[in-house]
Design a protein around this motif. Structure first.
Motif, short mmCIF file in Angstrom:
data_model
loop_
_atom_site.label_atom_id
_atom_site.label_comp_id
_atom_site.label_asym_id
_atom_site.label_seq_id
_atom_site.Cartn_x
_atom_site.Cartn_y
_atom_site.Cartn_z
N LEU A 287 0.81 -0.99 0.67
CA LEU A 287 0.13 -0.13 -0.02
C LEU A 287 0.86 1.27 0.16
N ASP A 288 1.70 1.25 0.27
CA ASP A 288 2.82 2.13 0.72
C ASP A 288 3.67 2.48 -0.18
N MET A 289 3.44 1.45 -1.30
CA MET A 289 4.38 1.46 -2.62
C MET A 289 4.10 2.62 -2.91
N LEU A 290 1.82 1.98 -3.47
CA LEU A 290 1.89 2.01 -4.14
C LEU A 290 1.17 3.25 -4.24
N ARG A 291 1.05 3.85 -3.31
CA ARG A 291 0.22 5.31 -2.77
C ARG A 291 1.86 6.62 -2.92
N SER A 292 3.39 5.85 -2.65
CA SER A 292 3.77 6.74 -3.27
C SER A 292 4.03 6.82 -4.95
N LEU A 293 4.21 5.41 -5.23
CA LEU A 293 3.37 5.83 -6.61
C LEU A 293 2.60 6.64 -7.39
N GLU A 294 1.38 6.57 -6.55
CA GLU A 294 0.48 7.71 -7.66
C GLU A 294 1.23 9.09 -6.56
N GLU B 122 4.69 9.86 -7.21
CA GLU B 122 5.28 10.00 -8.38
C GLU B 122 4.36 10.80 -9.57
N ASN B 123 3.20 9.99 -9.43
CA ASN B 123 2.27 10.42 -10.56
C ASN B 123 1.88 11.29 -10.43
#
Ligand code: SF4
Lengths: 100, 383
Positions: A82-89, A91-92
């Protein structure tokens, strides 16, 4: 030179030649002496006029499974992914700001 | 959050970034051996998706780039002496040792322009058909790695090569050049390898077991879709993170552990392993194939009394200023060459790496380095 093109076997002749059709509808004669047990309907990879490998449905399924297992393996901890997806979002969003 | 907007590439890239962030130490240099992988990396902009501490370098996986000038000179001479030459499209424009603008033809294309009979074919099978139709005397220039060697071997072993036709065997082997490349990177070691997918359909994934075992380098046999390459990078970083270098076969849909045994048998029957020359690099031990004596009737080397390059006779065979040898070994980027896109362009290649569609210089020239736009602009002095 190392390019392999996937295609489908449409005919296997007695002289070791197989006719392979590619996705653009083009068919060519290939040397099928380089591979064991080719049958019409098989999906194969053609390189420089020979069949270098046969792709089976089973292998293709395993591939899909491998990828999902790999991702699942790295996603072990729900929190982490979840952390990863949040940080990716984030970045996006950061990457997109100012564009629209 | 809207998860629907994330595709699988986004997730793999996020995984790559996450593992890379947690890796300490210097930049992780990952070598993509195969020219087709370099094509995927550049075409899909994969370099630009890499975190700062992950560097992707292209390896020696372009057989056309490493075909010695000596053999191009040889077929040009044969062509000018009335022998029809069959060539793959990739070697048609490959320069031999003649300098540009010299009187001597530099490529098979030049020889054809002078009236020689040079025919471009997609396969040896096509050349055989053409020769049967037109007769005469001909030679087929057989270049390529383990992926291509079975096409030559099958025709030879199965007696398909017609009278009047010979083959110049310039096939080269990939595991020996991989070892050679690792040694050249001793100062800044390669820490991950994306192993060639189509070579592996023939050799089997097992061919690369020596890399993690002997060199401690994580290795992944990968397919050619962008997600294949991204997954391979993630696997490599994960192995580095856990400190357990191993061999992963990510391309199981086409590559078996043992490879294609029938093709291996044909090649073994037809050829023996010999020390062989690589363009710009010299002689690499046990890195090439030569026909066994029993096939001397179709062996151009035997039939025309041609010389195989030996260590003592080998001369540096790149055109002056061309940095292909370093580009091939991943020690320089195409943009490090001062001739890149100046004297040397895809339409008028000066060095061998600009010829084949899989040559690193040609790939970078056509698609732009894989996202390193700013770097290329800087390197070319366009900023
Ligand atoms: S740009 Fe041309 S001259 Fe320079 S290294 Fe590449 S092939 Fe050789």
């Amino acid at each position: 030179m190392c390019l392999g093109i996937p295609g489908r076997v449409v005919e296997v002749r007695g002289d070791g030649i197989a006719i392979v059709e590619f996705s653009d509808g083009v068919s060519i004669e290939t040397d099928a002496n380089t591979i064991e047990g080719i049958r019409p309907g098989d999906y194969v990879i053609v390189h420089a006029g020979i069949i270098i490998a046969k792709l089976s449905d089973e292998q293709l399924e395993t591939w899909a499974k491998d990828i999902s297992e790999f991702i699942a393996g790295l996603e072990e901890k729900g929190e982490e992914i979840l952390d990863m997806l949040r940080s990716l979002e984030e970045e996006n969003v950061a990457g997109k700001s100012g564009k629209d | 959050m809207d998860r629907g907007r994330l595709n699988s590439s986004d997730i793999i890239v996020a995984v790559i970034r996450k593992i890379a962030r947690s890796l300490s130490g210097e930049t992780v240099k990952i070598m993509d051996f195969c020219g087709t992988h370099e094509h995927t990396i550049v075409y899909s902009g994969i370099r630009s998706l890499m975190p700062e501490n992950v560097e992707l370098v292209a390896g020696p996986g372009c057989p056309v780039c490493v075909t010695p000038a000596h053999y191009i000179d040889t077929v040009i001479d044969l062509a000018l002496n009335g022998v029809r030459v069959y060539t793959y499209g990739d070697t048609y424009l490959l320069p031999g040792s003649a300098p540009p603008l010299s009187k001597k033809p530099r490529t098979l294309a030049d020889a054809k322009a002078e009236g020689a009979d040079v025919v471009i074919v997609y396969s040896l099978l096509e050349a055989i058909k053409h020769h049967r139709l037109h007769g005469g005397e001909s030679v087929f220039l057989a270049v390529g790695f383990e992926t291509t060697a079975p096409s030559t071997a099958s025709a030879v072993v199965n007696g398909m090569v017609p009278d009047g036709m010979t083959i110049l065997n310039v096939h080269r082997l990939t595991p020996p050049i991989m070892r050679y490349t690792f040694n050249k990177h001793r100062n800044s070691p390669i820490r991950g390898v994306i192993a060639p997918g189509h070579v592996s359909t023939i050799l089997g994934a097992k061919a690369w077991e020596f890399i993690p075992k002997e060199y401690g380098i994580p290795t992944v046999v990968a397919g050619f879709e962008p997600n294949d390459v991204l997954t391979a990078i993630a696997y490599i970083l994960a192995m580095l993170k856990t400190g357990r270098p191993g061999l992963v076969n990510q391309y199981k849909r086409a590559v078996k552990w043992e490879g294609n045994k029938k093709a291996q048998e044909l090649v073994n029957k037809c050829c023996e392993i010999v020390d062989a020359s690589w363009r710009g690099l010299g002689i690499v031990p046990e890195s090439g194939l030569a026909f066994r004596d029993k096939y001397s009737s179709i062996d151009a080397v035997y039939q025309y009394g041609l010389e195989q390059l030996k260590r003592k006779e080998w001369k540096y065979d790149l055109p002056p200023g061309c940095r292909c040898a370093e580009v091939t070994l991943g020690l320089a980027k195409p943009t490090d060459c001062p001739l890149f896109m100046k004297t040397c362009k895809p339409g008028s290649p000066y060095g061998p790496c600009m010829v084949s569609s899989e040559g690193a210089c040609s790939v970078w020239a056509r698609f732009g380095g894989g996202g390193l736009v700013e770097e290329i602009v800087r390197d070319l002095g366009l900023d």
